[in-house]
Enzyme design. Structure first.
Site, short mmCIF file in Angstrom:
data_model
loop_
_atom_site.label_atom_id
_atom_site.label_comp_id
_atom_site.label_asym_id
_atom_site.label_seq_id
_atom_site.Cartn_x
_atom_site.Cartn_y
_atom_site.Cartn_z
N HIS A 197 0.42 -14.22 -6.86
CA HIS A 197 0.14 -14.71 -5.50
C HIS A 197 0.06 -16.23 -5.59
O HIS A 197 -0.58 -16.77 -6.49
CB HIS A 197 -1.19 -14.11 -5.06
CG HIS A 197 -1.54 -14.27 -3.62
ND1 HIS A 197 -1.76 -15.50 -3.06
CD2 HIS A 197 -1.74 -13.36 -2.64
CE1 HIS A 197 -2.07 -15.33 -1.77
NE2 HIS A 197 -2.06 -14.05 -1.49
N CYS A 211 -2.25 -7.58 0.89
CA CYS A 211 -3.23 -7.34 -0.17
C CYS A 211 -4.35 -6.35 0.15
O CYS A 211 -4.47 -5.32 -0.50
CB CYS A 211 -3.89 -8.67 -0.57
SG CYS A 211 -2.73 -9.88 -1.23
N ASP A 240 0.64 -4.96 -5.69
CA ASP A 240 0.00 -4.56 -4.42
C ASP A 240 0.93 -4.64 -3.22
O ASP A 240 0.67 -4.03 -2.19
CB ASP A 240 -1.27 -5.38 -4.16
CG ASP A 240 -0.99 -6.83 -3.81
OD1 ASP A 240 0.06 -7.38 -4.22
OD2 ASP A 240 -1.82 -7.44 -3.11
N ASN A 241 2.00 -5.40 -3.35
CA ASN A 241 3.01 -5.48 -2.28
C ASN A 241 4.21 -6.26 -2.83
O ASN A 241 4.16 -6.78 -3.94
CB ASN A 241 2.47 -6.14 -0.99
CG ASN A 241 1.79 -7.48 -1.21
OD1 ASN A 241 0.56 -7.58 -1.09
ND2 ASN A 241 2.54 -8.49 -1.57
N ARG A 266 -4.91 -2.49 -1.53
CA ARG A 266 -5.94 -2.19 -2.53
C ARG A 266 -6.85 -1.06 -2.07
O ARG A 266 -7.30 -0.21 -2.86
CB ARG A 266 -6.77 -3.46 -2.79
CG ARG A 266 -5.99 -4.45 -3.62
CD ARG A 266 -6.28 -5.90 -3.26
NE ARG A 266 -5.13 -6.70 -3.64
CZ ARG A 266 -4.93 -7.18 -4.86
NH1 ARG A 266 -5.84 -7.01 -5.80
NH2 ARG A 266 -3.83 -7.86 -5.14
N HIS A 272 -10.96 -8.26 -2.90
CA HIS A 272 -10.34 -8.36 -1.56
C HIS A 272 -10.62 -7.15 -0.66
O HIS A 272 -9.80 -6.82 0.20
CB HIS A 272 -8.83 -8.61 -1.66
CG HIS A 272 -8.35 -9.53 -0.58
ND1 HIS A 272 -7.05 -9.94 -0.42
CD2 HIS A 272 -9.03 -10.09 0.45
CE1 HIS A 272 -6.95 -10.73 0.63
NE2 HIS A 272 -8.14 -10.84 1.18
N SER A 332 -8.33 -13.65 -2.03
CA SER A 332 -7.11 -14.23 -2.60
C SER A 332 -7.33 -15.64 -3.14
O SER A 332 -8.21 -16.37 -2.68
CB SER A 332 -6.00 -14.26 -1.54
OG SER A 332 -5.60 -12.96 -1.22
N ASP A 364 -0.24 -9.08 -8.16
CA ASP A 364 -0.39 -9.44 -6.74
C ASP A 364 0.88 -10.12 -6.24
O ASP A 364 1.21 -11.22 -6.69
CB ASP A 364 -1.59 -10.38 -6.59
CG ASP A 364 -2.02 -10.53 -5.14
OD1 ASP A 364 -1.24 -10.17 -4.24
OD2 ASP A 364 -3.14 -11.02 -4.92
N ASP A 365 1.61 -9.46 -5.37
CA ASP A 365 2.84 -10.02 -4.78
C ASP A 365 4.01 -10.06 -5.75
O ASP A 365 4.94 -10.88 -5.59
CB ASP A 365 2.63 -11.44 -4.19
CG ASP A 365 1.65 -11.49 -3.04
OD1 ASP A 365 1.06 -10.46 -2.70
OD2 ASP A 365 1.45 -12.59 -2.48
N LYS A 414 7.04 -9.08 1.18
CA LYS A 414 5.64 -8.97 1.60
C LYS A 414 5.46 -9.04 3.11
O LYS A 414 6.07 -9.87 3.77
CB LYS A 414 4.85 -10.10 0.95
CG LYS A 414 3.38 -10.18 1.38
CD LYS A 414 2.63 -11.24 0.60
CE LYS A 414 1.18 -11.28 1.03
NZ LYS A 414 0.37 -12.17 0.18
N LYS A 451 -9.04 -9.59 -8.94
CA LYS A 451 -9.24 -9.81 -7.49
C LYS A 451 -9.65 -8.55 -6.75
O LYS A 451 -9.00 -7.52 -6.88
CB LYS A 451 -7.92 -10.36 -6.93
CG LYS A 451 -7.80 -10.36 -5.42
CD LYS A 451 -6.51 -11.01 -4.99
CE LYS A 451 -6.09 -10.60 -3.60
NZ LYS A 451 -4.83 -11.25 -3.18
MG MG Z 1 -0.61 -9.13 -2.47
#
Ligand code: MG
Length: 480
Positions: free
Chosen positions: A245, A80, A297-298, A84, A139, A162, A40-41, A318, A137
């Protein structure tokens, strides 16, 4: 007809081999298992194999050395929730409704979420007989009808949104809390959900707030247990880590593990978790029949400066439609099937995993809806060229940029996530040659008017073919 008579021949062969206890009792006649590890991130430049200068990622580097490393791999959104949604449905967020123009991700207690009409990768694989487990996660909505276990996963252990949501602090103290994070600042629940003996889906909150210092390790160990329990049948493991994240947490063993500070510690623990998965597949003798994919995811959350990662040579991070926001690492590992030490500049997207996995599993992609999913298997097998030529870059419902081949046109640009950004409409659009200029520094629009005209016309053609669904994130009334 007896049960045995209905079994297919390949299955009988496997059973016969198992009965003899021979070394041929390998599961190679079964469709492959799939494991997705989704950070994540995490930025394009945060792994050793992508040029991270200090952070050490030996297990992810091993995936690259023994498998395929993609340099042009994308997500469907730069934040996010919609990212996803693109991965799990094989459809752009504007088509499946998991996007927002007022709110860019889902927050706790929102009424919106993934709709029952969507077919997730987990549902499609479960229909083919896969055991499906998710560890991490979600989301895509925290209302009861949006639970992962209602959208294709037999089992879920993780958090619903998150790790920086449900703050317990006054608004003015929240920003500073990231610099000295404590578990109790974020009242995020850790949930276990599965079917009970009566067949009802149940969800139990195991702890609240979740102990985020041990969460990376626990996701990995739960995934390992699931793999061991399902080693004799096809399985799909989705492991979307809640890290890196912010707020950043890691287990005590990883404190000071990296020379790149807290952020480096967190990435090195994620790398450890990947090692646990690879080792387990080898110990269980199923590595040769398992495709493992790693991505993020980003891009890195640059607003958090040294607590965000690096996008390498790519611009920004992001929340933005510059490359750093949506181009991410893409590693495929499958010993014996994906050739080692391959670096490919073909273009791929997380939305392509749907068609790719379904094809490898012997299934078919739904034909009753527009899909944004192309089969990457020819590239994975080393047998052909990549099918993807074009990449749309959406922010909410708007198409901000469009890539065709090596060229990318920006129609609109806007600032980083979490900070007030300036929206700029470009007329003429900006144009970059990503082969020569992945950092998007040198606008060549005036030098290449014919290319700009082509990219713009293909973008308009794409846009005309997209029916924009109702936004689930901006919806404020309705059932949860
Ligand atoms: Mg993310």
């Amino acid at each position: 007809m007896s049960r045995a008579a209905r079994l297919s021949l390949p299955l009988l062969a496997v059973l016969a081999a198992c009965a003899q206890g021979s070394p041929e009792s390998s599961p190679s006649d079964r469709p492959p298992n799939f494991v997705i590890v989704f950070a994540d991130d995490l930025g394009w430049g945060d792994l050793g194999s992508y040029g991270a200068p200090v952070i050490r990622t030996p297990h992810l580097d091993r995936m690259a050395a023994e498998g395929q490393r993609w340099t042009n791999f994308y997500v469907t959104a730069s934040v996010c929730s919609p990212s996803r949604a693109g991965l799990l449905t094989g459809r752009l967020p504007v088509r499946n409704g998991l996007y927002g123009d007022r709110t860019r991700v889902l927050f706790p207690d929102f009424v919106g979420g993934i709709q029952d009409e969507e077919i997730t990768l987990a549902e499609a694989l479960r229909d083919l007989g896969y055991a499906t487990g998710m560890f991490g996660k979600w989301h895509l909505g925290d209302g009861p009808r949006y639970l992962p276990t209602r959208h294709g996963f037999d089992y879920w252990f993780g958090i619903p949104y998150s790790n920086d949501m449900m703050s317990t602090l006054p608004r003015e103290e929240r920003r500073a809390a990231f610099l000295d994070p404590k578990i109790e600042y974020w009242d995020v629940p850790l949930i276990r959900s599965e079917r009970d003996e009566a067949g009802e889906i149940v969800a139990e909150t195991l702890e609240q707030p979740a102990d985020q210092t041990t969460i990376t390790k626990r996701y990995a160990e739960e995934a390992v247990d699931f793999i061991r329990a399902h080693r004799d049948e096809p399985f799909f493991v989705y492991l979307p880590h809640s890290m890196p994240h912010v707020p950043l947490f890691r287990a005590s063993e990883f404190e000071g593990h990296s020379e790149a500070g807290l952020y480096g510690d967190v990435i090195e623990e994620i790398d450890w978790s990947v090692g646990r998965i690879l080792d387990t597949l080898e110990e269980e003798d199923i590595a040769g029949n398992t495709l493992v994919f790693f991505s993020s995811d980003n891009g890195p959350w640059t607003a958090f400066r040294t607590q965000g990662g690096l996008a390498g040579p790519l611009r920004e991070g992001k929340g933005m439609t510059w490359e750093g926001g949506m181009r991410v690492p893409g590693l495929f590992w499958w010993p014996g099937a994906v050739a080692p030490e391959v670096v490919t500049n073909e273009i791929g997207s997380t939305s392509d995993l749907f068609a790719t996995f379904l094809g490898l599993a012997g299934g078919t992609v739904p034909d009753d809806r527009p899909m944004d999913s192309l089969d990457l298997a020819p590239v994975l097998r080393g047998e052909g060229e990549g099918p993807r030529e074009e990449v749309p870059f959406y922010r909410g419902s708007e198409l901000y940029a469009y890539r065709v081949g090596n060229y990318k046109a920006h129609f609109i640009t806007e600032g980083e996530y979490g900070l007030a950004g300036e929206r700029t409409e470009h007329d003429p659009p900006l144009l970059y040659d990503l082969a020569l200029d992945p950092g998007e520094q040198w606008d060549v629009a005036t030098d290449r008017p014919e290319v700009l005209a082509d990219v713009t016309s293909r973008a308009l053609q794409h846009r005309a073919g997209v029916a924009v669904a109702r936004s689930e994130f901006d919806r404020r009334t309705g059932d949860r």
